[in-house]
Design an enzyme around this catalytic site. Sequence first.
Site, PDB file in Angstrom:
ATOM      1  N   LYS A 120       1.606  21.411  23.152  1.00  0.00           N
ATOM      2  CA  LYS A 120       1.592  22.272  21.973  1.00  0.00           C
ATOM      3  C   LYS A 120       2.507  21.705  20.870  1.00  0.00           C
ATOM      4  O   LYS A 120       2.102  21.564  19.720  1.00  0.00           O
ATOM      5  CB  LYS A 120       2.056  23.687  22.351  1.00  0.00           C
ATOM      6  CG  LYS A 120       1.944  24.647  21.191  1.00  0.00           C
ATOM      7  CD  LYS A 120       2.765  25.894  21.388  1.00  0.00           C
ATOM      8  CE  LYS A 120       4.197  25.672  20.991  1.00  0.00           C
ATOM      9  NZ  LYS A 120       5.044  26.844  21.012  1.00  0.00           N
ATOM     10  N   ASP A 138      -0.784  28.242  21.048  1.00  0.00           N
ATOM     11  CA  ASP A 138       0.400  29.006  21.441  1.00  0.00           C
ATOM     12  C   ASP A 138      -0.058  30.359  21.974  1.00  0.00           C
ATOM     13  O   ASP A 138      -1.257  30.594  22.150  1.00  0.00           O
ATOM     14  CB  ASP A 138       1.365  29.158  20.249  1.00  0.00           C
ATOM     15  CG  ASP A 138       0.853  30.176  19.237  1.00  0.00           C
ATOM     16  OD1 ASP A 138      -0.352  30.538  19.295  1.00  0.00           O
ATOM     17  OD2 ASP A 138       1.654  30.632  18.408  1.00  0.00           O
TER      18      ASP A 138
END
Length: 222
Positions: A120, A138
């Site tokens: 991420k 996320d």
Amino acid sequence: MNAVTIRHILDTIAEMFPDAHCELNHRNPFELTIAVLLSAQCTDETVNKVTVGLFDKYRTPQDYLNVPLEELENDIRRIGLFRNKAANIQKLCKLVIDKHDGEIPPNYEELVELPGVGRKTANVVMSNAFGVPAIAVDTHVERVSKRLGIAKADDSVLEVEKKLMRKVPRDEWTLTHHRLIFFGRYHCKAQNPKCDVCPILEHCKEGKSRMKAALKKRSVSS
Ligand code: SF4
């Protein structure tokens, strides 16, 4: 979900949040990397409060290595998992100096080699600092994608990312990432999503079942 519906959802969310952007304050790729690392299990708002002073005190990777670990821990102690994050920041800075001449590497493979940097974080840095299209998944992006049925409830984060990449045009990946975050943060919230005023309710299974349950509750209590 077919391509027309996806297009409609993306356009609607774009209209709702035309100014969606990265809310972590930063001035360069290095600061962005530190900010995203700090943001794990922590709100962007808290990270921004801490980085105001942090980025003033520590301007280069060497600055973070010039202090004892305890001092860095103390400087970020308002952030969850601060001990772990402080240790990762110092290891990351060492590697950036030793292997990359003090600069954050502009490619995904080298980014994920940095301590504390996962998929991420690397995607956020690639897209926001280096302009390479990417969809970072996320908690908001994952929740919204699953509620809308773009991904399945039991899909892993990587599966959600791959499905989004297949369904969203590549040149819209980065903006879609920001818009889905805003949509999840301010509208389709984890607790109490605003299904009753949601412009894409008709395409959302989760929203429909929530509305049905709310109606049933109301009719039982009246
Ligand atoms: S209908 Fe509800 S659950 Fe579905 S996207 Fe809208 S706010 Fe989220």
